[in-house]
Design an enzyme around this catalytic site. Structure first.
Site, mmCIF file in Angstrom:
data_model
loop_
_atom_site.group_PDB
_atom_site.id
_atom_site.type_symbol
_atom_site.label_atom_id
_atom_site.label_comp_id
_atom_site.label_asym_id
_atom_site.label_seq_id
_atom_site.Cartn_x
_atom_site.Cartn_y
_atom_site.Cartn_z
ATOM 1 N N ASP A 57 0.813 -1.222 0.000
ATOM 2 C CA ASP A 57 0.000 0.000 0.000
ATOM 3 C C ASP A 57 0.845 1.269 0.000
ATOM 4 O O ASP A 57 0.307 2.377 0.060
ATOM 5 C CB ASP A 57 -0.927 0.023 1.224
ATOM 6 C CG ASP A 57 -2.224 -0.756 0.995
ATOM 7 O OD1 ASP A 57 -2.598 -0.963 -0.184
ATOM 8 O OD2 ASP A 57 -2.861 -1.154 1.986
ATOM 9 N N ARG A 82 0.253 -1.641 7.633
ATOM 10 C CA ARG A 82 0.833 -0.423 7.046
ATOM 11 C C ARG A 82 1.741 0.324 8.015
ATOM 12 O O ARG A 82 2.359 1.330 7.629
ATOM 13 C CB ARG A 82 -0.284 0.522 6.542
ATOM 14 C CG ARG A 82 -1.117 -0.050 5.409
ATOM 15 C CD ARG A 82 -1.906 1.031 4.670
ATOM 16 N NE ARG A 82 -1.037 1.951 3.925
ATOM 17 C CZ ARG A 82 -1.471 3.015 3.262
ATOM 18 N NH1 ARG A 82 -2.756 3.312 3.255
ATOM 19 N NH2 ARG A 82 -0.627 3.789 2.595
ATOM 20 N N ARG A 127 -10.152 5.760 10.361
ATOM 21 C CA ARG A 127 -8.692 5.694 10.426
ATOM 22 C C ARG A 127 -8.137 6.702 11.438
ATOM 23 O O ARG A 127 -7.892 6.347 12.575
ATOM 24 C CB ARG A 127 -8.084 5.897 9.036
ATOM 25 C CG ARG A 127 -8.555 4.862 7.992
ATOM 26 C CD ARG A 127 -7.998 3.481 8.280
ATOM 27 N NE ARG A 127 -8.402 2.481 7.313
ATOM 28 C CZ ARG A 127 -7.759 2.172 6.198
ATOM 29 N NH1 ARG A 127 -6.661 2.817 5.875
ATOM 30 N NH2 ARG A 127 -8.202 1.236 5.394
ATOM 31 N N HIS A 156 -11.451 7.234 4.143
ATOM 32 C CA HIS A 156 -10.524 8.370 4.271
ATOM 33 C C HIS A 156 -11.244 9.621 3.765
ATOM 34 O O HIS A 156 -12.012 9.543 2.796
ATOM 35 C CB HIS A 156 -9.281 8.176 3.386
ATOM 36 C CG HIS A 156 -8.180 7.374 3.988
ATOM 37 N ND1 HIS A 156 -7.419 6.497 3.240
ATOM 38 C CD2 HIS A 156 -7.676 7.332 5.248
ATOM 39 C CE1 HIS A 156 -6.490 5.944 4.021
ATOM 40 N NE2 HIS A 156 -6.632 6.428 5.244
ATOM 41 N N CYS A 250 -4.917 9.553 -3.534
ATOM 42 C CA CYS A 250 -4.210 8.627 -2.638
ATOM 43 C C CYS A 250 -2.761 8.442 -3.071
ATOM 44 O O CYS A 250 -1.898 8.196 -2.236
ATOM 45 C CB CYS A 250 -4.880 7.260 -2.638
ATOM 46 S SG CYS A 250 -6.578 7.287 -2.095
HETATM 47 N N1 ARG Z 1 -5.306 0.079 0.842
HETATM 48 C C1 ARG Z 1 -5.058 1.382 1.384
HETATM 49 C C2 ARG Z 1 -5.656 1.465 2.776
HETATM 50 O O1 ARG Z 1 -6.706 0.910 2.998
HETATM 51 C C3 ARG Z 1 -5.610 2.444 0.498
HETATM 52 C C4 ARG Z 1 -5.272 3.841 0.939
HETATM 53 C C5 ARG Z 1 -5.878 4.892 0.074
HETATM 54 N N2 ARG Z 1 -5.367 6.169 0.374
HETATM 55 C C6 ARG Z 1 -6.081 7.285 0.536
HETATM 56 N N3 ARG Z 1 -5.434 8.396 0.703
HETATM 57 N N4 ARG Z 1 -7.391 7.266 0.566
HETATM 58 O O2 ARG Z 1 -5.110 2.071 3.666
#
Ligand code: ARG
Length: 257
Positions: A57, A82, A127, A156, A250
């Site tokens: 990612d 991550r 998040r 996000h 992203c």
């Molecule tokens: N697979 C990543 C996650 O779930 C995707 C992140 C996408 N980034 C963003 N800025 N929306 O964290």
């Protein structure tokens, strides 16, 4: 930006990700190259961070931190998969001469922090923790407006809001609670209201320089809405990176010196 040399989907931390579905890393790289070239053609000064094997990612550079006035507020990721990306991006910021602030609270950088003029819009719910909003307000000296995200597909803030210029945005009302909608309507009475169809291809996940707006090529209503308002939409196809739940924005972290 971070070239998706190691991109794949092997875990599921958002509803877009399905580890059973095969991914095509070389297609992801080719699509990413188109975005990179689009930015170069627009005259942007694009810096790259080396991708790290085992961090699929990492291509979603927006999550690597939030940079303002040469200060880089580091990311502290929600999911263990991550977490190593936080220090990796902080190392890059340090080497590039930014004043790095180690985060005390969970936050996913520009995924949840969007600068509009002099105000920072900040997402929470899936998040970034809301105490990171206070931390960033203190570090940046800016007003930070907390917005609650309510739909797991728009986990996000940058999946539900597109910053168009210093005074206007586009957003998806159904991604926010009532208080969030009220705040956004109050702050941005002329905001573009995105369609559910465009949001479903992460059409709002776009990058604007105030006139040129790089968007998902499949976001046709958004393209028309932007044109009507005098912006110049530029469509890019990042379908393979959508499998990870990310789009144009992203893949883009803004470095504000
Ligand atoms: N697979 C990543 C996650 O779930 C995707 C992140 C996408 N980034 C963003 N800025 N929306 O964290």
């Amino acid at each position: 930006m971070c070239r998706p040399d190691h991109f794949t989907v092997v875990y599921r931390i958002n509803p877009w990700m399905d580890p059973q579905m095969p991914t095509d890393t070389s297609l992801a790289v080719r699509q990413w190259e188109t975005l990179y070239q689009t930015y170069l053609d627009l005259g942007f000064d694009v810096h790259l961070i080396d991708p790290i094997e085992g961090l699929p990612d990492m291509v979603y550079a927006a999550n690597g931190g939030f940079v303002i006035d040469n200060i880089a507020y580091g990311a502290s990721f929600t999911f263990v998969e991550r977490q190593p990306e936080g220090p990796a991006y902080m190392r890059w910021f340090r080497a590039a001469g930014f004043d790095v602030r180690e985060p005390a609270n969970v936050n996913e950088g520009e995924g949840d922090f969007l600068l509009v003029g002099d105000v920072i819009l900040a997402g929470t719910g899936f998040r970034s923790a809301s105490n990171s909003h206070e931390e960033l307000a203190e570090i940046s000296g800016r007003d930070v407006v907390t917005l609650n995200l309510v739909n797991p597909s728009f986990y996000h803030l940058d999946t539900a809001i597109a910053v168009l210029d210093d005074t206007n945005i586009a957003f998806l009302p159904s991604a926010f609670d009532e208080a969030g909608n009220a705040k956004l309507h109050e702050l941005f009475p002329d905001a573009i209201i995105a369609t559910e169809e465009d949001a479903a291809v992460l059409g709002l996940n776009s990058y604007s320089d105030g006139y040129n707006v790089v968007i998902a090529s499949r976001a046709k209503d958004f393209e028309r809405q932007l044109r009507e308002r005098g912006y110049n939409p530029i469509g890019v196809d990042l379908s393979e990176l959508l499998r990870g739940g990310g789009g144009v924005k992203c893949c883009t972290l803004e470095l504000r010196s």
